[in-house]
Design a protein around this motif. Structure first.
Motif, PDB file in Angstrom:
ATOM      1  N   LEU A 102      91.801  42.072  96.829  1.00  0.00           N
ATOM      2  CA  LEU A 102      92.467  43.477  96.443  1.00  0.00           C
ATOM      3  C   LEU A 102      93.317  43.718  97.666  1.00  0.00           C
ATOM      4  N   GLY A 103      93.073  43.112  98.871  1.00  0.00           N
ATOM      5  CA  GLY A 103      94.149  43.469 100.091  1.00  0.00           C
ATOM      6  C   GLY A 103      95.229  42.418 100.114  1.00  0.00           C
ATOM      7  N   ALA A 104      95.043  41.519  99.407  1.00  0.00           N
ATOM      8  CA  ALA A 104      95.979  40.463  99.338  1.00  0.00           C
ATOM      9  C   ALA A 104      97.092  40.638  98.376  1.00  0.00           C
ATOM     10  N   ASN A 105      98.156  41.393  98.652  1.00  0.00           N
ATOM     11  CA  ASN A 105      99.238  42.110  97.690  1.00  0.00           C
ATOM     12  C   ASN A 105      99.934  40.748  97.105  1.00  0.00           C
ATOM     13  N   ASP A 106     100.494  39.851  98.210  1.00  0.00           N
ATOM     14  CA  ASP A 106     101.352  38.900  97.687  1.00  0.00           C
ATOM     15  C   ASP A 106     100.633  37.959  96.911  1.00  0.00           C
ATOM     16  N   LEU A 107      99.108  37.848  96.874  1.00  0.00           N
ATOM     17  CA  LEU A 107      98.488  37.051  95.853  1.00  0.00           C
ATOM     18  C   LEU A 107      98.351  37.600  94.688  1.00  0.00           C
ATOM     19  N   LEU A 108      98.032  38.901  94.625  1.00  0.00           N
ATOM     20  CA  LEU A 108      97.711  39.667  93.292  1.00  0.00           C
ATOM     21  C   LEU A 108      98.967  39.651  92.644  1.00  0.00           C
ATOM     22  N   LEU A 109     100.291  39.516  93.232  1.00  0.00           N
ATOM     23  CA  LEU A 109     101.398  39.566  92.276  1.00  0.00           C
ATOM     24  C   LEU A 109     101.467  38.332  91.576  1.00  0.00           C
ATOM     25  N   ILE A 110     100.995  37.064  92.267  1.00  0.00           N
ATOM     26  CA  ILE A 110     101.171  35.822  91.490  1.00  0.00           C
ATOM     27  C   ILE A 110     100.010  35.668  90.300  1.00  0.00           C
ATOM     28  N   LEU A 111      98.898  36.442  90.397  1.00  0.00           N
ATOM     29  CA  LEU A 111      97.895  36.371  89.450  1.00  0.00           C
ATOM     30  C   LEU A 111      98.308  36.664  88.140  1.00  0.00           C
ATOM     31  N   GLU A 112      99.290  37.573  88.107  1.00  0.00           N
ATOM     32  CA  GLU A 112      99.998  37.885  86.645  1.00  0.00           C
ATOM     33  C   GLU A 112     100.656  36.888  85.972  1.00  0.00           C
ATOM     34  N   THR A 113     100.966  35.842  86.976  1.00  0.00           N
ATOM     35  CA  THR A 113     101.962  34.949  86.515  1.00  0.00           C
ATOM     36  C   THR A 113     101.120  33.652  86.166  1.00  0.00           C
ATOM     37  N   LEU A 114     100.074  33.521  86.333  1.00  0.00           N
ATOM     38  CA  LEU A 114      99.114  32.120  86.543  1.00  0.00           C
ATOM     39  C   LEU A 114      99.297  31.705  85.129  1.00  0.00           C
ATOM     40  N   ARG A 115      99.340  32.718  83.778  1.00  0.00           N
ATOM     41  CA  ARG A 115      99.201  32.096  82.607  1.00  0.00           C
ATOM     42  C   ARG A 115     100.561  31.601  82.011  1.00  0.00           C
ATOM     43  N   ILE A 116     101.698  31.716  82.630  1.00  0.00           N
ATOM     44  CA  ILE A 116     102.976  31.644  82.150  1.00  0.00           C
ATOM     45  C   ILE A 116     103.111  29.950  82.101  1.00  0.00           C
TER      46      ILE A 116
END
Ligand code: SAM
Length: 409
Positions: A102-116
Protein backbone atom coordinates in the motif's frame (compact mmCIF):
# COMPACT_ATOMS: atom_id res chain seq x y z
CA UNK A 1 16.17 6.59 -8.47
CA UNK A 2 16.03 3.27 -6.62
CA UNK A 3 12.26 3.13 -7.00
CA UNK A 4 12.48 3.50 -10.75
CA UNK A 5 15.02 0.76 -10.87
CA UNK A 6 12.82 -1.59 -8.84
CA UNK A 7 9.94 -0.85 -11.18
CA UNK A 8 11.97 -1.50 -14.29
CA UNK A 9 13.21 -4.80 -12.83
CA UNK A 10 9.56 -5.65 -12.11
CA UNK A 11 8.47 -4.86 -15.67
CA UNK A 12 11.09 -7.27 -16.99
CA UNK A 13 11.02 -10.03 -14.39
CA UNK A 14 7.54 -9.82 -12.87
CA UNK A 15 9.09 -9.62 -9.39
CA UNK A 16 9.17 -6.50 -7.20
CA UNK A 17 11.24 -6.70 -4.02
CA UNK A 18 10.25 -4.23 -1.32
CA UNK A 19 13.29 -2.64 0.23
CA UNK A 20 14.24 -3.75 3.74
CA UNK A 21 11.38 -6.23 3.93
CA UNK A 22 10.77 -9.95 3.55
CA UNK A 23 8.04 -9.20 1.01
CA UNK A 24 7.88 -9.45 -2.78
CA UNK A 25 5.09 -8.67 -5.22
CA UNK A 26 4.70 -11.03 -8.18
CA UNK A 27 2.97 -10.71 -11.55
CA UNK A 28 2.60 -14.38 -12.55
CA UNK A 29 1.91 -13.44 -16.18
CA UNK A 30 5.27 -11.68 -16.55
CA UNK A 31 7.09 -14.53 -14.80
CA UNK A 32 5.42 -17.17 -16.98
CA UNK A 33 6.17 -15.21 -20.13
CA UNK A 34 9.89 -15.57 -19.53
CA UNK A 35 9.31 -19.20 -20.60
CA UNK A 36 8.04 -18.27 -24.07
CA UNK A 37 9.70 -17.14 -27.27
CA UNK A 38 6.79 -16.83 -29.73
CA UNK A 39 3.65 -16.83 -27.60
CA UNK A 40 2.47 -14.91 -24.54
CA UNK A 41 0.21 -15.94 -21.72
CA UNK A 42 -2.64 -13.54 -22.20
CA UNK A 43 -3.17 -11.41 -19.06
CA UNK A 44 -6.94 -11.27 -19.52
CA UNK A 45 -7.20 -15.05 -19.55
CA UNK A 46 -4.91 -15.41 -16.52
CA UNK A 47 -6.58 -12.71 -14.45
CA UNK A 48 -10.14 -13.82 -14.94
CA UNK A 49 -11.15 -12.60 -11.47
CA UNK A 50 -10.43 -9.71 -9.07
CA UNK A 51 -10.41 -7.02 -11.74
CA UNK A 52 -14.12 -6.51 -12.37
CA UNK A 53 -15.31 -3.36 -10.57
CA UNK A 54 -18.44 -5.13 -9.29
CA UNK A 55 -16.38 -8.01 -7.93
CA UNK A 56 -15.51 -6.18 -4.72
CA UNK A 57 -19.13 -5.36 -4.00
CA UNK A 58 -20.23 -8.95 -4.52
CA UNK A 59 -17.40 -10.35 -2.42
CA UNK A 60 -17.92 -8.04 0.50
CA UNK A 61 -21.64 -8.87 0.54
CA UNK A 62 -20.69 -12.58 0.73
CA UNK A 63 -18.19 -11.82 3.45
CA UNK A 64 -20.71 -9.94 5.52
CA UNK A 65 -22.99 -12.98 5.32
CA UNK A 66 -20.16 -15.34 6.31
CA UNK A 67 -19.09 -13.12 9.16
CA UNK A 68 -22.61 -13.00 10.52
CA UNK A 69 -22.68 -16.78 10.31
CA UNK A 70 -19.30 -17.15 12.01
CA UNK A 71 -20.28 -14.75 14.78
CA UNK A 72 -23.42 -16.71 15.47
CA UNK A 73 -21.83 -20.15 15.61
CA UNK A 74 -20.45 -22.14 18.53
CA UNK A 75 -17.13 -21.39 20.25
CA UNK A 76 -13.97 -22.74 18.56
CA UNK A 77 -13.01 -26.35 19.23
CA UNK A 78 -9.47 -27.30 20.21
CA UNK A 79 -8.16 -27.64 16.66
CA UNK A 80 -9.72 -24.41 15.52
CA UNK A 81 -8.12 -22.70 18.50
CA UNK A 82 -4.71 -24.02 17.45
CA UNK A 83 -5.30 -22.77 13.90
CA UNK A 84 -6.41 -19.44 15.31
CA UNK A 85 -3.19 -19.27 17.34
CA UNK A 86 -1.10 -19.93 14.21
CA UNK A 87 -3.02 -17.20 12.41
CA UNK A 88 -2.48 -14.73 15.26
CA UNK A 89 1.27 -15.31 15.05
CA UNK A 90 1.55 -14.60 11.32
CA UNK A 91 -1.05 -11.83 11.12
CA UNK A 92 1.30 -8.94 12.08
CA UNK A 93 3.73 -10.10 9.40
CA UNK A 94 1.02 -10.24 6.75
CA UNK A 95 -0.26 -6.81 7.75
CA UNK A 96 3.27 -5.43 7.49
CA UNK A 97 3.73 -7.03 4.06
CA UNK A 98 0.42 -5.59 2.88
CA UNK A 99 1.45 -2.15 4.19
CA UNK A 100 4.58 -2.39 2.02
CA UNK A 101 2.36 -2.80 -1.03
CA UNK A 102 0.00 0.00 0.00
CA UNK A 103 2.99 2.30 0.47
CA UNK A 104 4.37 1.64 -3.02
CA UNK A 105 2.29 4.12 -5.04
CA UNK A 106 4.20 3.57 -8.27
CA UNK A 107 3.57 -0.17 -8.13
CA UNK A 108 -0.10 0.28 -7.20
CA UNK A 109 -0.61 2.36 -10.34
CA UNK A 110 0.74 -0.52 -12.43
CA UNK A 111 -1.50 -3.15 -10.78
CA UNK A 112 -4.57 -1.80 -12.54
CA UNK A 113 -2.84 -2.28 -15.89
CA UNK A 114 -1.67 -5.88 -15.38
CA UNK A 115 -4.74 -7.27 -17.09
CA UNK A 116 -4.46 -5.20 -20.26
CA UNK A 117 -3.79 -7.26 -23.40
CA UNK A 118 -2.15 -5.68 -26.40
CA UNK A 119 -1.60 -8.76 -28.53
CA UNK A 120 -3.46 -10.76 -31.15
CA UNK A 121 -5.49 -13.48 -29.55
CA UNK A 122 -5.53 -16.97 -31.02
CA UNK A 123 -8.69 -18.25 -32.71
CA UNK A 124 -10.42 -20.89 -30.67
CA UNK A 125 -11.92 -23.80 -32.52
CA UNK A 126 -12.49 -26.53 -30.01
CA UNK A 127 -13.96 -27.07 -26.58
CA UNK A 128 -11.61 -27.57 -23.70
CA UNK A 129 -10.53 -31.20 -23.15
CA UNK A 130 -10.86 -32.89 -19.80
CA UNK A 131 -7.52 -34.66 -19.50
CA UNK A 132 -8.65 -36.23 -16.23
CA UNK A 133 -11.47 -38.02 -18.08
CA UNK A 134 -9.46 -38.85 -21.20
CA UNK A 135 -6.64 -40.32 -19.13
CA UNK A 136 -8.99 -42.70 -17.39
CA UNK A 137 -10.60 -44.37 -20.43
CA UNK A 138 -9.26 -47.65 -21.79
CA UNK A 139 -8.00 -46.01 -24.97
CA UNK A 140 -5.78 -43.60 -23.02
CA UNK A 141 -2.49 -45.35 -23.94
CA UNK A 142 -3.41 -45.00 -27.62
CA UNK A 143 -3.83 -41.21 -27.66
CA UNK A 144 -0.96 -39.38 -29.29
CA UNK A 145 0.14 -35.80 -29.18
CA UNK A 146 1.95 -34.37 -32.18
CA UNK A 147 4.68 -31.84 -31.55
CA UNK A 148 5.91 -29.39 -34.15
CA UNK A 149 8.36 -26.55 -33.99
CA UNK A 150 6.89 -23.11 -34.27
CA UNK A 151 6.85 -22.29 -37.97
CA UNK A 152 8.10 -18.75 -37.45
CA UNK A 153 11.21 -20.26 -36.03
CA UNK A 154 12.97 -20.74 -39.34
CA UNK A 155 11.59 -17.50 -40.75
CA UNK A 156 12.93 -15.39 -37.92
CA UNK A 157 16.38 -16.70 -38.67
CA UNK A 158 16.02 -15.88 -42.33
CA UNK A 159 15.66 -19.45 -43.59
CA UNK A 160 13.22 -22.32 -43.42
CA UNK A 161 14.97 -25.53 -42.62
CA UNK A 162 13.34 -28.88 -43.24
CA UNK A 163 13.97 -29.87 -39.66
CA UNK A 164 11.79 -27.04 -38.40
CA UNK A 165 8.69 -28.42 -40.00
CA UNK A 166 9.32 -31.81 -38.47
CA UNK A 167 6.45 -33.39 -36.61
CA UNK A 168 6.78 -35.95 -33.86
CA UNK A 169 4.00 -38.15 -32.51
CA UNK A 170 4.34 -39.30 -28.92
CA UNK A 171 2.02 -41.08 -26.51
CA UNK A 172 0.20 -38.35 -24.60
CA UNK A 173 -0.41 -40.33 -21.42
CA UNK A 174 2.21 -42.21 -19.42
CA UNK A 175 5.27 -41.01 -21.31
CA UNK A 176 7.71 -38.15 -20.92
CA UNK A 177 7.03 -35.56 -23.60
CA UNK A 178 9.84 -33.01 -23.93
CA UNK A 179 10.59 -29.84 -25.82
CA UNK A 180 14.39 -29.72 -25.59
CA UNK A 181 14.70 -26.84 -28.02
CA UNK A 182 15.17 -23.19 -27.12
CA UNK A 183 11.89 -22.20 -28.78
CA UNK A 184 8.20 -22.75 -28.01
CA UNK A 185 6.53 -25.64 -29.78
CA UNK A 186 2.93 -26.06 -30.81
CA UNK A 187 1.35 -29.42 -30.19
CA UNK A 188 -1.89 -30.92 -31.54
CA UNK A 189 -3.98 -33.19 -29.42
CA UNK A 190 -7.46 -34.33 -30.48
CA UNK A 191 -8.03 -31.24 -32.63
CA UNK A 192 -6.88 -28.76 -30.01
CA UNK A 193 -3.67 -26.77 -29.92
CA UNK A 194 -1.32 -26.59 -26.95
CA UNK A 195 1.74 -24.41 -26.44
CA UNK A 196 4.84 -26.16 -25.08
CA UNK A 197 7.45 -23.72 -23.74
CA UNK A 198 11.17 -24.07 -24.45
CA UNK A 199 13.12 -26.56 -22.36
CA UNK A 200 10.02 -28.00 -20.70
CA UNK A 201 8.66 -31.49 -20.37
CA UNK A 202 5.61 -33.20 -18.95
CA UNK A 203 4.45 -36.61 -17.85
CA UNK A 204 0.68 -36.96 -17.82
CA UNK A 205 -0.61 -39.80 -15.66
CA UNK A 206 -2.60 -40.76 -12.62
CA UNK A 207 -0.85 -40.99 -9.24
CA UNK A 208 -0.85 -44.79 -9.70
CA UNK A 209 1.66 -44.43 -12.57
CA UNK A 210 3.90 -41.74 -11.06
CA UNK A 211 6.74 -44.24 -10.84
CA UNK A 212 7.28 -43.80 -14.55
CA UNK A 213 8.70 -40.39 -13.67
CA UNK A 214 11.48 -41.67 -11.42
CA UNK A 215 14.79 -41.02 -13.16
CA UNK A 216 16.86 -44.04 -14.12
CA UNK A 217 20.04 -42.30 -13.01
CA UNK A 218 20.26 -40.57 -9.64
CA UNK A 219 21.99 -37.54 -11.08
CA UNK A 220 18.93 -36.97 -13.23
CA UNK A 221 16.86 -36.38 -10.11
CA UNK A 222 15.40 -33.02 -9.20
CA UNK A 223 16.83 -30.19 -7.07
CA UNK A 224 13.51 -28.37 -6.57
CA UNK A 225 10.21 -30.21 -6.13
CA UNK A 226 7.06 -28.08 -5.88
CA UNK A 227 3.95 -30.00 -4.83
CA UNK A 228 0.36 -28.73 -4.83
CA UNK A 229 -1.72 -31.79 -3.90
CA UNK A 230 -5.45 -32.04 -4.54
CA UNK A 231 -6.25 -31.87 -0.80
CA UNK A 232 -9.84 -32.60 0.16
CA UNK A 233 -11.45 -29.47 1.53
CA UNK A 234 -15.16 -30.03 1.40
CA UNK A 235 -15.85 -27.18 -0.98
CA UNK A 236 -18.30 -28.28 -3.67
CA UNK A 237 -16.96 -25.59 -5.95
CA UNK A 238 -13.50 -27.11 -5.89
CA UNK A 239 -14.74 -30.64 -6.51
CA UNK A 240 -16.12 -29.49 -9.82
CA UNK A 241 -12.71 -28.13 -10.91
CA UNK A 242 -10.61 -31.22 -10.25
CA UNK A 243 -10.77 -34.52 -8.35
CA UNK A 244 -9.34 -34.59 -4.80
CA UNK A 245 -7.68 -37.39 -2.81
CA UNK A 246 -7.62 -38.36 0.88
CA UNK A 247 -4.40 -37.40 2.67
CA UNK A 248 -3.05 -40.93 2.99
CA UNK A 249 -2.59 -41.18 -0.80
CA UNK A 250 0.13 -38.52 -0.66
CA UNK A 251 2.23 -40.62 1.72
CA UNK A 252 3.09 -42.79 -1.28
CA UNK A 253 4.60 -39.97 -3.37
CA UNK A 254 8.19 -41.13 -4.11
CA UNK A 255 9.76 -37.78 -3.17
CA UNK A 256 13.08 -39.26 -2.06
CA UNK A 257 13.47 -41.24 -5.27
CA UNK A 258 12.67 -38.16 -7.36
CA UNK A 259 15.25 -36.06 -5.50
CA UNK A 260 18.70 -35.40 -6.93
CA UNK A 261 21.74 -37.06 -5.33
CA UNK A 262 22.71 -33.59 -4.07
CA UNK A 263 19.33 -33.28 -2.38
CA UNK A 264 16.19 -31.30 -3.14
CA UNK A 265 14.32 -28.32 -1.81
CA UNK A 266 10.70 -29.45 -1.36
CA UNK A 267 7.97 -26.78 -1.45
CA UNK A 268 4.51 -27.98 -0.45
CA UNK A 269 1.33 -25.92 -0.73
CA UNK A 270 -1.00 -26.45 2.21
CA UNK A 271 -4.35 -25.04 3.28
CA UNK A 272 -4.94 -23.32 6.60
CA UNK A 273 -6.62 -26.38 8.14
CA UNK A 274 -4.91 -27.36 11.39
CA UNK A 275 -5.52 -31.07 10.84
CA UNK A 276 -3.61 -30.87 7.57
CA UNK A 277 -0.71 -28.88 9.05
CA UNK A 278 -0.28 -31.53 11.75
CA UNK A 279 -0.47 -34.33 9.15
CA UNK A 280 2.28 -32.65 7.10
CA UNK A 281 4.60 -32.04 10.07
CA UNK A 282 4.10 -35.33 11.84
CA UNK A 283 3.44 -37.85 9.07
CA UNK A 284 3.97 -36.63 5.52
CA UNK A 285 7.39 -34.93 5.73
CA UNK A 286 8.90 -37.73 7.89
CA UNK A 287 7.55 -40.38 5.46
CA UNK A 288 9.01 -38.53 2.47
CA UNK A 289 12.35 -38.07 4.23
CA UNK A 290 11.96 -34.30 4.23
CA UNK A 291 13.22 -32.09 7.06
CA UNK A 292 11.04 -29.06 7.79
CA UNK A 293 12.82 -25.72 7.27
CA UNK A 294 10.41 -22.77 7.01
CA UNK A 295 6.94 -21.55 6.06
CA UNK A 296 6.30 -18.84 3.49
CA UNK A 297 3.00 -17.10 2.78
CA UNK A 298 1.12 -16.14 -0.36
CA UNK A 299 -1.04 -13.07 0.28
CA UNK A 300 -3.80 -12.48 -2.27
CA UNK A 301 -4.87 -9.00 -3.35
CA UNK A 302 -7.26 -7.41 -5.85
CA UNK A 303 -6.27 -5.03 -8.63
CA UNK A 304 -6.77 -2.04 -6.29
CA UNK A 305 -4.22 -3.49 -3.83
CA UNK A 306 -6.80 -4.40 -1.17
CA UNK A 307 -6.88 -7.94 0.27
CA UNK A 308 -9.30 -10.34 -1.46
CA UNK A 309 -10.95 -10.96 1.91
CA UNK A 310 -10.68 -10.05 5.56
CA UNK A 311 -7.62 -11.47 7.34
CA UNK A 312 -9.69 -12.58 10.30
CA UNK A 313 -12.34 -14.56 8.45
CA UNK A 314 -11.75 -18.00 9.85
CA UNK A 315 -12.59 -20.24 6.88
CA UNK A 316 -11.70 -17.92 4.03
CA UNK A 317 -8.30 -16.48 4.76
CA UNK A 318 -6.82 -14.26 2.01
CA UNK A 319 -3.53 -16.17 2.21
CA UNK A 320 -2.12 -19.66 1.71
CA UNK A 321 0.98 -21.35 3.07
CA UNK A 322 4.00 -22.88 1.40
CA UNK A 323 5.85 -25.29 3.68
CA UNK A 324 9.52 -25.75 2.80
CA UNK A 325 11.89 -28.56 3.67
CA UNK A 326 15.00 -30.36 2.49
CA UNK A 327 15.14 -33.88 1.21
CA UNK A 328 18.74 -34.95 1.66
CA UNK A 329 20.44 -36.57 -1.28
CA UNK A 330 22.39 -39.77 -1.45
CA UNK A 331 25.64 -38.05 -2.35
CA UNK A 332 27.35 -37.66 0.99
CA UNK A 333 30.29 -35.88 -0.63
CA UNK A 334 28.06 -33.10 -1.84
CA UNK A 335 28.61 -29.78 -0.08
CA UNK A 336 24.84 -29.49 0.36
CA UNK A 337 24.64 -32.76 2.21
CA UNK A 338 26.51 -31.53 5.27
CA UNK A 339 25.38 -27.92 5.38
CA UNK A 340 22.08 -27.13 3.71
CA UNK A 341 21.40 -23.44 3.33
CA UNK A 342 19.17 -22.07 6.03
CA UNK A 343 15.88 -20.65 4.75
CA UNK A 344 14.44 -17.53 6.39
CA UNK A 345 11.02 -18.15 7.88
CA UNK A 346 7.88 -16.16 7.05
CA UNK A 347 8.75 -14.65 3.66
CA UNK A 348 5.63 -13.17 2.07
CA UNK A 349 4.80 -12.99 -1.63
CA UNK A 350 1.83 -11.01 -2.82
CA UNK A 351 -0.05 -11.41 -6.10
CA UNK A 352 -3.45 -11.05 -7.74
CA UNK A 353 -4.80 -14.63 -8.01
CA UNK A 354 -5.59 -16.27 -11.32
CA UNK A 355 -8.24 -18.90 -11.98
CA UNK A 356 -9.52 -20.96 -9.10
CA UNK A 357 -6.62 -22.32 -6.97
CA UNK A 358 -3.98 -21.57 -9.63
CA UNK A 359 -0.76 -20.90 -7.73
CA UNK A 360 1.77 -18.21 -8.68
CA UNK A 361 5.10 -19.46 -10.07
CA UNK A 362 7.50 -19.47 -7.12
CA UNK A 363 10.69 -20.95 -8.60
CA UNK A 364 12.51 -17.65 -8.88
CA UNK A 365 11.73 -16.70 -5.26
CA UNK A 366 13.18 -20.00 -4.03
CA UNK A 367 16.20 -20.09 -6.32
CA UNK A 368 18.79 -19.18 -3.69
CA UNK A 369 17.75 -22.07 -1.39
CA UNK A 370 17.96 -24.82 -4.02
CA UNK A 371 20.74 -27.35 -3.38
CA UNK A 372 22.47 -27.68 -6.71
CA UNK A 373 25.92 -27.10 -8.07
CA UNK A 374 24.61 -26.87 -11.64
CA UNK A 375 21.50 -25.26 -13.18
CA UNK A 376 18.70 -26.56 -10.99
CA UNK A 377 16.46 -29.34 -12.26
CA UNK A 378 12.91 -28.40 -11.27
CA UNK A 379 9.79 -30.54 -10.94
CA UNK A 380 6.17 -29.65 -10.24
CA UNK A 381 3.87 -32.39 -8.98
CA UNK A 382 0.10 -32.12 -9.63
CA UNK A 383 0.88 -29.39 -12.16
CA UNK A 384 -1.68 -27.82 -14.50
CA UNK A 385 0.85 -25.87 -16.55
CA UNK A 386 4.36 -26.10 -18.03
CA UNK A 387 7.36 -23.89 -17.36
CA UNK A 388 10.66 -23.42 -19.21
CA UNK A 389 13.33 -25.49 -17.47
CA UNK A 390 10.77 -27.58 -15.57
CA UNK A 391 9.19 -31.02 -15.70
CA UNK A 392 5.46 -31.03 -14.91
CA UNK A 393 3.60 -34.09 -13.69
CA UNK A 394 -0.11 -34.58 -12.95
CA UNK A 395 -3.27 -35.86 -14.57
CA UNK A 396 -3.74 -32.58 -16.49
CA UNK A 397 -0.37 -30.78 -16.88
CA UNK A 398 -1.53 -29.36 -20.24
CA UNK A 399 -4.63 -27.71 -18.77
CA UNK A 400 -3.39 -24.10 -18.90
CA UNK A 401 -1.31 -24.75 -22.05
CA UNK A 402 -4.45 -24.70 -24.21
CA UNK A 403 -3.85 -22.09 -26.90
CA UNK A 404 -6.92 -20.20 -25.69
CA UNK A 405 -4.80 -18.91 -22.79
CA UNK A 406 -2.19 -17.45 -25.18
CA UNK A 407 -1.70 -14.70 -27.69
CA UNK A 408 1.03 -14.19 -30.30
CA UNK A 409 4.06 -12.12 -29.32
N1 SAM B 1 -0.72 -26.07 -8.78
C1 SAM B 1 -1.79 -26.17 -9.74
C2 SAM B 1 -2.04 -24.84 -10.35
O1 SAM B 1 -1.50 -23.85 -9.89
O2 SAM B 1 -2.79 -24.77 -11.32
C3 SAM B 1 -3.06 -26.67 -9.10
C4 SAM B 1 -3.00 -28.10 -8.72
S1 SAM B 1 -4.53 -28.67 -8.13
C5 SAM B 1 -4.49 -28.17 -6.45
C6 SAM B 1 -4.32 -30.41 -8.01
C7 SAM B 1 -4.19 -31.17 -9.31
O3 SAM B 1 -4.04 -32.57 -9.01
C8 SAM B 1 -5.39 -31.08 -10.23
O4 SAM B 1 -4.94 -30.78 -11.53
C9 SAM B 1 -5.99 -32.49 -10.21
O5 SAM B 1 -6.62 -32.87 -11.42
C10 SAM B 1 -4.75 -33.32 -9.97
N2 SAM B 1 -5.06 -34.67 -9.47
C11 SAM B 1 -6.13 -35.05 -8.73
N3 SAM B 1 -6.11 -36.40 -8.53
C12 SAM B 1 -5.02 -36.88 -9.16
C13 SAM B 1 -4.49 -38.19 -9.34
N4 SAM B 1 -5.06 -39.25 -8.81
N5 SAM B 1 -3.35 -38.32 -10.07
C14 SAM B 1 -2.76 -37.24 -10.62
N6 SAM B 1 -3.22 -35.97 -10.49
C15 SAM B 1 -4.34 -35.78 -9.77
Amino acid sequence: TENNQRLSVFLKSGIYRFQGSNTVFVDPVRVLNLSYTHFRVSPSSYYSRFFQPNHSARVSENQRKRKRKENKTRPLNEREQAADERHRRVKPLLVEAHDCLLGANDLLLILETLRIDDCKTIDLKCDEHSFVELGSVWQAPLFEISLHLNQDDGLSQGCISVQNSEERNIRAFGSLVANDTSNDMEADFLNCKYIIPKQSSFYMSDLKQIHGLIPVKNECGFNLIVIDPPWENGSANQKMKYPTLPNRYFLSLPVKRLAHTEGALVALWVTNKEKLRIFVEEELFPKWGVKYMATHYWLKVKADGSLIGELDLCHHRPYECLVLGYCYGKDEESEYFSKPKSIPDCQVFISIPGDYSRKPPIGEMLREYIPSSEPARCLELFARELLGGWTSWGNEPLHFQDSRYFSMK
